[in-house]
Design a protein around this motif. Structure first.
Motif, PDB file in Angstrom:
ATOM      1  N   ALA A   1      31.836  56.964  34.318  1.00  0.00           N
ATOM      2  CA  ALA A   1      30.671  56.214  33.836  1.00  0.00           C
ATOM      3  C   ALA A   1      30.858  54.728  34.086  1.00  0.00           C
ATOM      4  O   ALA A   1      29.908  54.024  34.467  1.00  0.00           O
ATOM      5  CB  ALA A   1      30.455  56.487  32.345  1.00  0.00           C
ATOM      6  N   LEU A   2      32.078  54.241  33.889  1.00  0.00           N
ATOM      7  CA  LEU A   2      32.345  52.825  34.147  1.00  0.00           C
ATOM      8  C   LEU A   2      32.149  52.504  35.627  1.00  0.00           C
ATOM      9  O   LEU A   2      31.542  51.481  35.978  1.00  0.00           O
ATOM     10  CB  LEU A   2      33.772  52.473  33.713  1.00  0.00           C
ATOM     11  CG  LEU A   2      34.218  51.036  33.987  1.00  0.00           C
ATOM     12  CD1 LEU A   2      33.321  50.040  33.269  1.00  0.00           C
ATOM     13  CD2 LEU A   2      35.682  50.845  33.599  1.00  0.00           C
TER      14      LEU A   2
ATOM     15  N   LEU B   1      28.181  44.247  35.911  1.00  0.00           N
ATOM     16  CA  LEU B   1      29.238  44.340  34.905  1.00  0.00           C
ATOM     17  C   LEU B   1      30.562  43.975  35.561  1.00  0.00           C
ATOM     18  O   LEU B   1      30.755  44.219  36.757  1.00  0.00           O
ATOM     19  CB  LEU B   1      29.315  45.769  34.340  1.00  0.00           C
ATOM     20  CG  LEU B   1      30.120  45.981  33.055  1.00  0.00           C
ATOM     21  CD1 LEU B   1      29.338  45.449  31.856  1.00  0.00           C
ATOM     22  CD2 LEU B   1      30.429  47.467  32.854  1.00  0.00           C
ATOM     23  N   THR B   2      31.464  43.375  34.773  1.00  0.00           N
ATOM     24  CA  THR B   2      32.826  43.079  35.244  1.00  0.00           C
ATOM     25  C   THR B   2      33.807  43.883  34.404  1.00  0.00           C
ATOM     26  O   THR B   2      33.599  44.066  33.199  1.00  0.00           O
ATOM     27  CB  THR B   2      33.137  41.581  35.123  1.00  0.00           C
ATOM     28  OG1 THR B   2      32.279  40.851  35.988  1.00  0.00           O
ATOM     29  CG2 THR B   2      34.584  41.278  35.495  1.00  0.00           C
ATOM     30  N   ALA B   3      34.878  44.365  35.009  1.00  0.00           N
ATOM     31  CA  ALA B   3      35.934  45.066  34.276  1.00  0.00           C
ATOM     32  C   ALA B   3      37.281  44.460  34.633  1.00  0.00           C
ATOM     33  O   ALA B   3      37.588  44.279  35.816  1.00  0.00           O
ATOM     34  CB  ALA B   3      35.920  46.558  34.604  1.00  0.00           C
ATOM     35  N   VAL B   4      38.040  44.126  33.619  1.00  0.00           N
ATOM     36  CA  VAL B   4      39.422  43.680  33.788  1.00  0.00           C
ATOM     37  C   VAL B   4      40.286  44.728  33.095  1.00  0.00           C
ATOM     38  O   VAL B   4      40.294  44.829  31.863  1.00  0.00           O
ATOM     39  CB  VAL B   4      39.656  42.283  33.193  1.00  0.00           C
ATOM     40  CG1 VAL B   4      41.094  41.840  33.459  1.00  0.00           C
ATOM     41  CG2 VAL B   4      38.672  41.281  33.775  1.00  0.00           C
TER      42      VAL B   4
ATOM     43  N   ARG C   1      37.740  55.709  42.497  1.00  0.00           N
ATOM     44  CA  ARG C   1      36.567  54.848  42.633  1.00  0.00           C
ATOM     45  C   ARG C   1      36.811  53.434  42.123  1.00  0.00           C
ATOM     46  O   ARG C   1      36.317  52.463  42.690  1.00  0.00           O
ATOM     47  CB  ARG C   1      35.380  55.468  41.888  1.00  0.00           C
ATOM     48  CG  ARG C   1      34.823  56.715  42.538  1.00  0.00           C
ATOM     49  CD  ARG C   1      33.655  57.238  41.739  1.00  0.00           C
ATOM     50  NE  ARG C   1      32.535  56.282  41.739  1.00  0.00           N
ATOM     51  CZ  ARG C   1      31.523  56.337  40.883  1.00  0.00           C
ATOM     52  NH1 ARG C   1      31.497  57.270  39.939  1.00  0.00           N
ATOM     53  NH2 ARG C   1      30.542  55.453  40.954  1.00  0.00           N
ATOM     54  N   LEU C   2      37.550  53.311  41.018  1.00  0.00           N
ATOM     55  CA  LEU C   2      37.759  51.989  40.428  1.00  0.00           C
ATOM     56  C   LEU C   2      38.560  51.057  41.335  1.00  0.00           C
ATOM     57  O   LEU C   2      38.588  49.851  41.111  1.00  0.00           O
ATOM     58  CB  LEU C   2      38.461  52.118  39.067  1.00  0.00           C
ATOM     59  CG  LEU C   2      37.609  52.680  37.931  1.00  0.00           C
ATOM     60  CD1 LEU C   2      38.444  52.863  36.676  1.00  0.00           C
ATOM     61  CD2 LEU C   2      36.399  51.787  37.651  1.00  0.00           C
ATOM     62  N   ARG C   3      39.184  51.613  42.350  1.00  0.00           N
ATOM     63  CA  ARG C   3      39.901  50.753  43.295  1.00  0.00           C
ATOM     64  C   ARG C   3      38.947  49.984  44.212  1.00  0.00           C
ATOM     65  O   ARG C   3      39.364  49.005  44.834  1.00  0.00           O
ATOM     66  CB  ARG C   3      40.871  51.583  44.144  1.00  0.00           C
ATOM     67  CG  ARG C   3      42.130  52.031  43.405  1.00  0.00           C
ATOM     68  CD  ARG C   3      43.110  52.654  44.371  1.00  0.00           C
ATOM     69  NE  ARG C   3      44.374  53.013  43.741  1.00  0.00           N
ATOM     70  CZ  ARG C   3      45.404  52.196  43.611  1.00  0.00           C
ATOM     71  NH1 ARG C   3      45.315  50.957  44.072  1.00  0.00           N
ATOM     72  NH2 ARG C   3      46.526  52.608  43.045  1.00  0.00           N
ATOM     73  N   SER C   4      37.696  50.437  44.280  1.00  0.00           N
ATOM     74  CA  SER C   4      36.779  49.801  45.230  1.00  0.00           C
ATOM     75  C   SER C   4      35.458  49.363  44.607  1.00  0.00           C
ATOM     76  O   SER C   4      34.600  48.831  45.309  1.00  0.00           O
ATOM     77  CB  SER C   4      36.496  50.745  46.406  1.00  0.00           C
ATOM     78  OG  SER C   4      35.955  51.971  45.946  1.00  0.00           O
TER      79      SER C   4
END
Length: 353
Positions: free
Chosen positions: A272-273, A282-285, A299-302
């Motif tokens: 979902a993120l 949206l930004t994610a750290v 997916r979160l790698r790209s």
């Protein structure tokens, strides 16, 4: 372990009162966290009898087994085997466990609580660098520093207009949502008092009176996500918190918001993120992910506006000295008084990870 000979300092004057203390953790952990000065501080105390200057093997025979039969205070750390009934049976005089790391779950079995063994940890000490890292990330995220640096690299010499790119830029007047009043969560709240921000909290274990003492507004998770410019996760990983930041909560986050996770990756529905991050608003750290080392094709790698660090928020390098110092102080306190300065009850160990 090569030797059980006490070679540091003179013999104790009152050996009857001295409490037998030993270490049990991998040699690598011991070498990273403790230095000779820490062991020397224990040797120097008249209330302590150090059984060995190196860690014991909880499953070994011979000299290690003989020491285990005497140990009253056991100092554990990262990689210590779980203290299950079989291992506890090898330590019939064990009265206390000093965990030199944070979470007790990998080490402390239910049998430790059931036998009434006193427990403390360095979780409060370990919370310090996590809170420092978190607040630093919140400031950088609010200033759009990470995204601006990435945009500057891609711009190839063209100007970058940060204010044009995001609905809000800067710390002044923003709302920071803290999820979980754990040790780290409380430390983050304390540090944010020095900034011109509004802090809101979501934690089902905290009531209105306690929230008022913390100086935060209490709200449920979905509402917090809807009003916060930065959402920072500090909840423990329990069966009921797995995936707590689900698709619904993530969709409620306002455009331009930042998610900061220094807790556990499994708290977040990562699919979902990733879907929300792909929309670019949206930004994610993320200092933690699930699994901790994401596969090459994850997916979160790209996804855009995604910044992943390799679980560096907790104690590293010279910060490990704080953990060792805390463990030594607690061992000395117990040997002198029979109690820790910061004891952990079962309920606190579960709730405040």
């Amino acid at each position: 372990m090569t030797s059980h000979t006490n070679t540091m300092g003179p013999p104790h004057v009152d050996a009857v009162r001295a409490v037998a203390v030993a270490f049990a953790m991998p040699e690598e952990t011991f070498a990273r966290v403790f230095d000779p000065g820490d062991v020397a501080a224990l040797h120097a105390a008249s209330t302590v009898r150090v059984l060995a200057d190196q860690p014991l093997d909880l499953d070994a025979g011979g000299a290690d087994a003989a020491c285990l039969a005497e140990v009253e205070v056991l100092v554990t750390g990262w990689g210590t085997p779980v203290l299950d009934p079989a291992r506890l049976d090898r330590m019939p005089r064990l009265r206390a466990v000093v965990h030199s790391a944070g979470s007790l779950r990998p080490v402390v079995d239910d049998a430790v609580w059931q036998r009434g063994i006193a427990i403390t940890s360095s979780a409060t000490a370990n919370a310090v660098p996590v809170a420092e890292f978190t607040v630093a990330v919140i400031v950088l995220a609010a200033k759009r520093a990470l995204g601006a640096a990435d945009a500057l690299r891609r711009a190839g010499g063209a100007p970058v207009d940060v204010e044009e790119s995001w609905p809000t830029v800067g710390m002044y007047g923003i709302t920071v949502g803290v999820v979980g009043a754990s040790r780290v969560g409380r430390a983050v709240i304390e540090r944010l008092r020095g900034y011109d921000v509004r802090v809101v909290l979501s934690d089902p274990t905290v009531g209105e009176a306690e929230a008022a003492r913390l100086g935060v507004a209490l709200m449920e998770l979905g509402e917090l996500c809807a009003v916060s410019d930065v959402v920072s996760l500090h909840a423990p990983l329990l069966p009921e918190t797995v995936g707590m930041l689900d698709r619904t909560a993530i969709e409620r986050m306002r455009p331009g918001a930042t998610l900061v996770n220094t807790a556990r990756g499994a708290l977040v529905d990562q699919d979902a993120l990733a879907d929300r991050l792909d929309r670019g608003d949206l930004t994610a750290v993320l200092d933690v992910t699930e699994p901790e080392l994401l596969p090459a094709g994850a997916r979160l790698r790209s996804t855009p506006n995604t910044f992943i660090t390799p679980h560096i928020a907790g104690s590293l390098g010279n910060e490990l000295r704080r953990l060792a110092g805390n463990a030594v102080r607690e061992a000395l306190a117990f040997s002198a008084t029979g109690a820790f300065t910061d004891p952990i009850a079962f309920e606190r160990a579960v709730i405040q990870a």
